[in-house]
Design an enzyme around this catalytic site. Structure first.
Site: not given
Ligand code: PLP
Ligand code: 3DJ
Length: 418
Positions: A230-231
Site C-alpha cells: 500500500y505504500k
Molecule cells: C517497516 C514496516 N513494517 C510493517 C508495517 C506495517 O505492517 P502492517 O501492514 O502489518 O500493518 C509498516 C507500516 O505500516 C512498516 O513501515
Molecule cells: N500502515 C499504516 C496504517 O495502518 C495507518 C496509517 C499509516 C500507516 C503506515 O503505513 C505507517 C507506516 N508504516 C510508517 O512508516 O509510519
C-alpha cells in the site's frame, strides 16, 4: 543538475522520463502529496478494476470467478509480477495477508530451520534495531514469548553496532531495509553476508523499499523478506502484503499458520495438513480478493519503467528537498535525520523540529501532505512515479512560509493517526 529556481524545476519535469506516469494517478489539483511512503496515490486504473471486479467478477459470476477470473491464483500471479522489482525469481513471492502476519511466518520458519539443525540449534538471539518499525519488534516478541524456548531479542541502537553484535549466538538478524523514520538504507548484501558468516539467517522488511529503491534479494543471498503493497506500490489502503521465500528455502519453510490455502491439495479436504511444495505454502486462508485485485493496477505501472530510473529520480528529488530546506529554512531549528549519503538514503526525508506535529498539520491544511512520527519528526515521502521537482520546490516554499511567520498552532490536538 542543481535546480536553483522554480522555472528550472519545471524544465526538469518536462525532461523527466517518468513525467507521463503522473497522469496515471488520481491526484487532486493543488495537492502536493508527499506521503506515498505511508499510503500510495490511487492509479486511475484501480477505479476501473474495482468496478470490473465488483460488477462482473463478484456481481455476475459469483463463485465461478474463483476459477474463471483466476481469483485462486491471484496471490501467486501478483507475486510473480512483483518479483522483478525486488530481485526475486518467479514462484518465490506471494501477495497475501499483512506485513505483520508475514513477518510472523518468516520469523517462525527461520527459527524452526535454525532449531532443527544441530549446528545452529543452540542459537537464541534475534537481532533487530530499536528504531525498527514497532510491529516488527512486537511480532518477534510475540513469537519468542509463545515459543518459550529461551529466545532473546537484542535491540541495537545504530546500524554501526551490527558488526559487533552479530555473533555465534545470533539465530536471526531481522531488519527493515529502509528505516521507516530516518530513511536509513542498509547495505543488504553486506549485512546478510555478516549474518551468514555467523550461521544466522537474515529477514528483510521491504515496506519502504519495494517500488522505492532497487532491491536484489537473490543477489544478496537474503533468507526471507516481507513488505507492504500500500505504500510505493500503490495497492490501496490495507492492501495485502507480500512474502518472499527463495527456492533454496522453500522445502524447509514450515510456518505454524497451516491453513488450507497452503495445503498441497486444498480441495481434497484431507484430515491432515500437508504443505504444498512451492511458494504457496506461505499462504494461510482465503484472501480479500477485492483488495488483492487492486494491487495489479499499481504494479502494471512499474512495467513502463525500471527501478534504476526510479532510483535516479528519487535521489534527485530528495537531494533537491534537502538542499532547499537547508537553504530557505536555515534560520529555523530543523535537524536532518536522514542520511546525506546516497548509499544510505531511501526515498523519504525526515527533519526533526520541536513543533513538528503542528508544522505538519499546517502543511496539510495547505494541501502539502507529509506525516508526523515520534519523536518530533516531520517525514516527507518522494514517489518518483508521481512526485515532480516543482512539487518539491513548492512544498519547501510553503514550509518556509509557515516557519518564518510561525503559522502553526503549537497546542493543536493530536489525531489518532499522525
Ligand atoms: C517497516 C514496516 N513494517 C510493517 C508495517 C506495517 O505492517 P502492517 O501492514 O502489518 O500493518 C509498516 C507500516 O505500516 C512498516 O513501515
Ligand atoms: N500502515 C499504516 C496504517 O495502518 C495507518 C496509517 C499509516 C500507516 C503506515 O503505513 C505507517 C507506516 N508504516 C510508517 O512508516 O509510519
Amino acid at each position: 543538475m542543481r535546480l536553483t529556481s522554480r522555472n528550472a524545476c519545471q524544465t526538469a519535469d518536462q525532461l523527466d522520463s517518468l513525467h507521463d506516469l503522473r497522469k496515471e494517478f488520481r491526484l487532486a489539483d493543488g495537492m502536493i502529496y508527499l506521503d506515498g511512503n505511508s499510503l500510495g496515490a490511487q492509479p486511475h486504473a484501480a477505479m476501473r478494476k474495482a468496478q470490473h471486479v465488483i460488477e462482473n467478477e463478484w456481481g455476475n459470476d459469483l463463485i465461478k470467478s474463483w476459477n474463471t477470473a483466476g481469483w485462486f491464483d491471484l496471490p501467486s500471479r501478483l507475486g510473480n509480477q512483483l518479483a522483478p522489482l525486488i530481485g526475486a525469481d518467479p514462484n518465490e513471492v506471494v501477495v497475501t495477508d499483512t506485513t505483520s502476519i508475514n513477518l510472523f511466518k518468516a520469523i517462525a520458519a527461520a527459527l524452526d530451520i535454525q532449531a532443527r539443525d544441530p549446528a545452529t540449534a543452540h542459537k537464541k538471539t534475534i537481532i533487530t534495531e530499536s528504531s525498527n518499525f514497532p510491529t516488527d519488534i512486537y511480532m518477534a516478541e510475540g513469537i519468542t514469548r509463545w515459543l518459550d524456548r529461551g529466545y532473546h531479542i537484542q535491540l541495537i541502537e545504530s546500524p554501526e553496532d551490527l558488526a559487533t553484535s552479530i555473533n555465534d549466538d545470533t539465530a536471526l538478524v531481522m531488519l527493515t531495509h529502509v528505516n521507516y523514520r530516518s530513511g536509513y538504507l542498509h547495505d543488504m548484501q553486506y549485512v546478510t553476508a555478516q549474518a551468514h558468516q555467523h550461521g544466522a539467517m537474515c529477514i528483510w522488511d521491504l515496506a519502504h523499499s519495494a517500488g522505492a529503491v532497487p532491491v536484489e534479494l537473490n543477489k544478496a543471498n537474503a533468507d526471507f523478506a516481507v513488505g507492504c503493497c500500500y505504500k510505493y506500490l500503490n495497492g490501496g489502503p490495507g492492501a495485502p502484503a507480500f512474502i518472499w521465500v527463495p527456492h533454496r528455502h522453500q522445502a524447509q519453510f514450515a510456518h505454524p499458520l497451516t491453513g488450507w490455502w497452503g495445503h498441497a491439495a486444498p480441495f481434497a479436504m484431507q484430515t491432515h495438513f500437508e504443505a504444498t511444495p512451492g511458494i504457496r505454502r506461505a499462504l494461510c486462508g482465503t484472501q480479500p480478493i477485492v483488495s488483492l485485485a487492486m494491487i495489479e493496477s499499481g504494479l502494471d505501472l512499474f512495467a513502463r519503467t525500471n527501478m534504476q530510473t526510479i532510483r535516479d529520480k528519487s535521489l534527485a528529488l530528495t537531494d533537491l528537498f534537502i538542499q532547499r530546506v537547508e537553504h530557505v529554512c536555515a534560520s529555523h531549528q530543523l535537524e536532518l535525520v536522514t542520511p546525506r549519503s546516497h548509499q544510505h538514503r531511501g526515498s523519504h526525508v525526515s527533519f526533526k523540529h520541536e513543533h513538528a506535529y503542528a508544522i505538519i498539520q499546517a502543511l496539510i491544511a495547505r494541501q502539502v501532505i507529509g506525516d508526523y512520527r515520534e519523536p518530533g519528526i516531520m517525514r516527507f515521502g518522494f514517489t518518483p512515479l508521481y512526485t515532480s521537482f516543482t512539487d518539491v520546490w513548492d512544498a519547501v516554499e510553503h514550509l518556509s512560509d509557515i516557519l518564518d511567520k510561525q503559522l502553526y498552532d503549537k497546542n493543536i490536538q493530536r489525531n489518532v493517526v499522525t
